[in-house]
Structures are given as C-alpha cells and as structure tokens.
Design an enzyme around this catalytic site. Structure first.
Site, PDB file in Angstrom:
ATOM      1  N   ARG A   1     -42.630 -46.493 -53.224  1.00  0.00           N
ATOM      2  CA  ARG A   1     -42.474 -46.317 -51.772  1.00  0.00           C
ATOM      3  C   ARG A   1     -41.564 -45.122 -51.499  1.00  0.00           C
ATOM      4  NH1 ARG A   1     -39.281 -51.946 -52.350  1.00  0.00           N
ATOM      5  NH2 ARG A   1     -38.520 -51.138 -54.304  1.00  0.00           N
TER       6      ARG A   1
ATOM      7  N   HIS B   1      -6.239 -45.182 -56.987  1.00  0.00           N
ATOM      8  CA  HIS B   1      -5.521 -45.480 -58.231  1.00  0.00           C
ATOM      9  C   HIS B   1      -6.493 -45.786 -59.356  1.00  0.00           C
ATOM     10  CE1 HIS B   1      -6.447 -49.556 -56.831  1.00  0.00           C
ATOM     11  NE2 HIS B   1      -6.191 -49.995 -58.045  1.00  0.00           N
TER      12      HIS B   1
ATOM     13  N   HIS C   1      -5.975 -47.925 -51.796  1.00  0.00           N
ATOM     14  CA  HIS C   1      -5.067 -46.853 -52.222  1.00  0.00           C
ATOM     15  C   HIS C   1      -5.624 -46.227 -53.520  1.00  0.00           C
ATOM     16  CE1 HIS C   1      -0.868 -45.194 -51.941  1.00  0.00           C
ATOM     17  NE2 HIS C   1      -1.332 -44.664 -53.054  1.00  0.00           N
TER      18      HIS C   1
ATOM     19  N   ASN D   1     -11.610 -48.463 -60.708  1.00  0.00           N
ATOM     20  CA  ASN D   1     -12.485 -49.381 -60.006  1.00  0.00           C
ATOM     21  C   ASN D   1     -12.375 -49.040 -58.544  1.00  0.00           C
ATOM     22  OD1 ASN D   1     -14.161 -51.250 -61.033  1.00  0.00           O
ATOM     23  ND2 ASN D   1     -12.777 -52.980 -60.816  1.00  0.00           N
TER      24      ASN D   1
ATOM     25  N   ARG E   1     -42.895 -49.519 -59.547  1.00  0.00           N
ATOM     26  CA  ARG E   1     -42.382 -50.358 -58.458  1.00  0.00           C
ATOM     27  C   ARG E   1     -41.577 -49.563 -57.438  1.00  0.00           C
ATOM     28  NH1 ARG E   1     -40.199 -56.089 -59.734  1.00  0.00           N
ATOM     29  NH2 ARG E   1     -38.247 -54.966 -60.039  1.00  0.00           N
ATOM     30  N   ALA E   2     -41.264 -48.315 -57.778  1.00  0.00           N
ATOM     31  CA  ALA E   2     -40.402 -47.506 -56.898  1.00  0.00           C
ATOM     32  C   ALA E   2     -41.220 -46.458 -56.148  1.00  0.00           C
ATOM     33  CB  ALA E   2     -39.319 -46.838 -57.719  1.00  0.00           C
TER      34      ALA E   2
ATOM     35  N   GLY F   1     -14.900 -55.235 -56.437  1.00  0.00           N
ATOM     36  CA  GLY F   1     -13.823 -56.211 -56.588  1.00  0.00           C
ATOM     37  C   GLY F   1     -12.447 -55.574 -56.511  1.00  0.00           C
ATOM     38  N   CYS F   2     -12.396 -54.322 -56.062  1.00  0.00           N
ATOM     39  CA  CYS F   2     -11.102 -53.658 -55.952  1.00  0.00           C
ATOM     40  C   CYS F   2     -10.523 -53.957 -54.573  1.00  0.00           C
ATOM     41  CB  CYS F   2     -11.249 -52.159 -56.151  1.00  0.00           C
ATOM     42  SG  CYS F   2      -9.690 -51.284 -55.995  1.00  0.00           S
ATOM     43  N   SER F   3      -9.405 -54.653 -54.561  1.00  0.00           N
ATOM     44  CA  SER F   3      -8.885 -55.155 -53.294  1.00  0.00           C
ATOM     45  C   SER F   3      -8.049 -54.122 -52.541  1.00  0.00           C
ATOM     46  CB  SER F   3      -8.035 -56.403 -53.557  1.00  0.00           C
ATOM     47  OG  SER F   3      -7.112 -56.127 -54.591  1.00  0.00           O
TER      48      SER F   3
ATOM     49  N   HIS G   1      -2.291 -43.140 -48.803  1.00  0.00           N
ATOM     50  CA  HIS G   1      -3.043 -44.385 -48.918  1.00  0.00           C
ATOM     51  C   HIS G   1      -4.546 -44.187 -48.690  1.00  0.00           C
ATOM     52  CE1 HIS G   1      -3.527 -48.765 -48.591  1.00  0.00           C
ATOM     53  NE2 HIS G   1      -4.266 -48.558 -47.519  1.00  0.00           N
TER      54      HIS G   1
ATOM     55  N   GLN H   1      -6.423 -47.581 -63.673  1.00  0.00           N
ATOM     56  CA  GLN H   1      -5.634 -48.399 -64.591  1.00  0.00           C
ATOM     57  C   GLN H   1      -5.803 -47.889 -66.015  1.00  0.00           C
ATOM     58  OE1 GLN H   1      -5.657 -52.719 -64.055  1.00  0.00           O
ATOM     59  NE2 GLN H   1      -7.125 -52.437 -62.405  1.00  0.00           N
TER      60      GLN H   1
ATOM     61  N   CYS I   1       1.773 -48.046 -52.007  1.00  0.00           N
ATOM     62  CA  CYS I   1       2.335 -46.966 -51.187  1.00  0.00           C
ATOM     63  C   CYS I   1       3.808 -46.711 -51.535  1.00  0.00           C
ATOM     64  CB  CYS I   1       2.200 -47.308 -49.704  1.00  0.00           C
ATOM     65  SG  CYS I   1       0.604 -46.832 -48.992  1.00  0.00           S
TER      66      CYS I   1
ATOM     67  N   HIS J   1     -14.284 -42.614 -72.092  1.00  0.00           N
ATOM     68  CA  HIS J   1     -14.447 -43.043 -73.481  1.00  0.00           C
ATOM     69  C   HIS J   1     -14.012 -41.908 -74.399  1.00  0.00           C
ATOM     70  CE1 HIS J   1     -17.550 -46.492 -72.790  1.00  0.00           C
ATOM     71  NE2 HIS J   1     -16.316 -46.858 -72.546  1.00  0.00           N
TER      72      HIS J   1
ATOM     73  N   CYS K   1       0.760 -52.225 -48.291  1.00  0.00           N
ATOM     74  CA  CYS K   1       0.127 -51.842 -49.558  1.00  0.00           C
ATOM     75  C   CYS K   1       1.163 -51.822 -50.675  1.00  0.00           C
ATOM     76  CB  CYS K   1      -0.517 -50.460 -49.405  1.00  0.00           C
ATOM     77  SG  CYS K   1      -1.032 -49.736 -50.963  1.00  0.00           S
TER      78      CYS K   1
ATOM     79  N   HIS L   1     -18.111 -42.452 -68.026  1.00  0.00           N
ATOM     80  CA  HIS L   1     -19.245 -43.178 -67.453  1.00  0.00           C
ATOM     81  C   HIS L   1     -18.920 -43.535 -66.017  1.00  0.00           C
ATOM     82  CE1 HIS L   1     -21.278 -43.957 -71.310  1.00  0.00           C
ATOM     83  NE2 HIS L   1     -20.096 -44.275 -71.819  1.00  0.00           N
TER      84      HIS L   1
END
Ligand SMILES: [Zn+2]
Ligand SMILES: [Zn+2]
Length: 351
Positions: free
Chosen positions: A31, A168, A166, A155, A28-29, A161-163, A115, A170, A55, A283, A52, A300
């Site tokens: 093209r 960083h 800056h 993330n 399928r790939a 979904g990282c708002s 930032h 977690q 900051c 991991h 922020c 990963h």
C-alpha cells in the site's frame, strides 16, 4: 510470480553480526506510503523543570544534590542494577541451575543542562562534549580490574519506557560480556580469522558501492539501514576506519561522530515531525585487557515506530516464538530516511 526479487517476494535475511535471521514480507507493504503526522500530543517543555532529578541544582531521589552544571554531568546511578562490591559466588547444579555473581557500576550522563534539548537540536560542539565524556568514561571504567565490558546506551522517549525527557544516557559496566556482545564477538572473531579484515569494514565497503541502504555520511562515519534490520527504521552508525573502541578515534573523527549522530537523529525527528523515540547503544571492544582487532565500533538505533507518530511495531506472536519479521524492506526505509530534509522540522516551521 516471476523471478525472485527482494522488493516483492517473502524471504529471510541473515545478520552476520549475530547469526540470527529476520523474515521479510515485502508483499504486505505494497500500500502507498501515508506520511501520517499527528501533532496532537506535542508538549512544550521548559528549559528547566524544578521536579526533574537531572536538572542542575535539583535534589535526586537518593537525597544528593546535582551541581549547577553547564553542558554535561556524570553521576553514579542512585538505583544501580549492578554493584561493584557484590561478593563473588555462583552455582552449577547438574548443568540445570547455573548462576554467577555479576559486578559492575552504573552511571548516568546528562547531555545538557537544558531540560528540553535533544541531540538533533544540539549544536555539534555540544554533542562533541558528550562524546568526550563517553571517551573518558570508557577509558576510566576500562581501567578497573573487574570491568570487562562497558555498555553506553540512550533510551529516548516515553514509548521506550524512558520516564524523563531530560537528555541523558546511561553506562552499565560489568564483569561478564552481555548476550548481544558475546554473539557479535564470536561472529566478528570468526570473520576476522577467515578474511583478516573486520566484518563491518567489508560490509561497509559493499554498502557504499551499492548505496541502496545508506542514509547519510561524512568523512569518518556512515549511517545506514542494515540489510538485516528488524525494526522498521532501524539504523547503524559505523566508523569508516575499523576502530575497535572510542579511544582509537582521533580528534577529527570525534567531531564527525557528533555530526553523524545529529544528522541521523534530525532525519528521525523529521520522519513524523515528532521527537523520535529509540534505543541507541554503542557496541565496542571489551575492556578485558586483550587485543580485539576483530571488533569494529558501531552504534545501533532501534526505534519502535512503524508508520506514524503513534503506530508502533510489536514484537509478539511469531516474533516471540520464532524470529523477527518485517513488511517494509530495509531499502524502502533507507530511501524514506535519505529523502528527508537535513534541517530539523522545528527550524523549518519557524519560516
Ligand atoms: Zn531536567
Ligand atoms: Zn552491534
């Protein structure tokens, strides 16, 4: 259809770390590649943003004030998903309603006081400082009695979904082994029992001799697209020496770790000439007080983008109901990433 081959025929591939399968549909790939570059939404960010919460010198949502830090800064997440002092409890009703208290600590690590900086734009000695913080956190959190596993993850990008842009990451540390870790632990344990070597040491040796899926490397680490990759440009960073956790890395290896993290993310950014979104996670062995010779530390990278700065892969339909599927093969993705410039596109565009 001729004889079976990986680059033309639909097939499934096995992930020996998790015991799961991915369906690959290379027909399928077919093209030709269109390296679409959409530069319409490039935002120029300031090096300091008064709004922020990461900051230096700014007030966080909980009312705490960040110090005027330079380089890195660590703090306990003001809205932690797990807490250290939750009372112990749980249920098991008829093997149908099962629950346990989870205890833990959540932290945030700023990679830089600036930032608008990202890992691929940072100097090696600055990324090394981030790695030193990871080592220190793994060591300190690991000493806490009820902490049996430490998940470091980054993330990056609003698509993930990282708002906050800056730079960083977690750390969530907790009592129970999370689902992905439990799977990988089981499979690495079995492999080590049968071969007396880590699964990833043997895998790495085979990949180095094949060279098909390697993206880049240095003396201590290799970045590759795993044979069983699910995300279009999924990658792993694996230590050449089978270390089970960050504490076993020597000084030179920590420098090389910073180097490979930058090398891979530069290629990611160069792919579509944007700040490339992804989820990254380290991991490594649990901190449950036991020896874990079966564990081979690795990272990963799961990036959502498929063929341009805006076209993303969705995990829906068959993938939700059955198992993941991809069109472009791991070998094709690795070749794309390997062929990209080692110099960040922003530096190129200056010339
Ligand atoms: Zn900031
Ligand atoms: Zn893993």
């Amino acid at each position: 259809m001729g004889e079976f081959n990986f680059s033309d025929h639909p097939h499934r591939r096995y992930n020996p770390l998790t015991g799961e399968w991915v369906l690959v549909s290379p027909h399928r790939a077919k093209r030709p590649w269109q390296g679409q570059i959409e530069k319409n939404d490039i935002k120029i960010l300031p090096f300091y943003d008064p709004d922020c919460y990461l900051c230096p010198g700014n007030i966080r949502a909980g009312g705490k004030i960040n110090p005027k830090y330079t380089d890195t800064f660590v703090f306990s997440n003001d809205f932690s998903s797990i807490l250290p002092d939750t009372p112990v409890g749980g249920i098991n009703e008829k093997d149908l309603f099962i629950a346990d208290t989870e205890n833990g600590l959540c932290k945030v690590i700023c990679f830089s006081h600036l930032h608008n900086l990202t890992v691929p734009e940072m100097k090696q000695e600055k990324v090394r400082k981030v790695i030193d913080v990871w080592v220190n956190e793994y060591e300190e959190l690991g000493k806490i009695d009820f902490i049996n596993y430490i998940q470091i993850f980054e993330n990056k990008g609003s698509m993930m979904g990282c708002s906050n842009p800056h730079p960083h990451c977690q750390i969530w540390s907790q009592k129970y082994l999370p689902v992905e870790i439990e799977k990988e632990q089981k499979h690495q344990e079995n492999y080590f029992k049968n071969h007396n070597r880590t699964l990833l040491a043997d895998y790495l040796e085979a990949e180095i001799s094949k060279c098909e899926r390697v993206i880049c490397s240095n003396n201590s680490f290799i970045a590759l697209v795993p044979f069983w990759a699910v995300w279009p440009f999924e990658a792993m960073i694996i230590s050449k020496r089978p270390v089970s956790n960050l504490l076993e890395l020597n000084d030179k290896e920590k420098d090389d770790f910073a180097d490979i993290y930058i090398q891979l993310t530069i290629r990611y950014d160069n792919l579509f000439e944007i700040s490339f979104p992804y989820s990254m996670g380290i991991h490594q062995a649990p901190t449950d007080g036991k020896q874990h010779p079966e564990w081979h530390m690795h990272l990963h990278f799961y990036p959502p983008l498929l063929r341009s700065a805006t076209v993303k892969k969705f995990m829906v339909g068959y993938e939700m109901m059955a198992n993941p599927q991809r069109d472009i093969t791991a070998e094709q993705s690795a070749e794309r990433l390997r062929s990209l410039s080692k110099v960040h596109y922003k530096m190129h565009n200056l010339n």
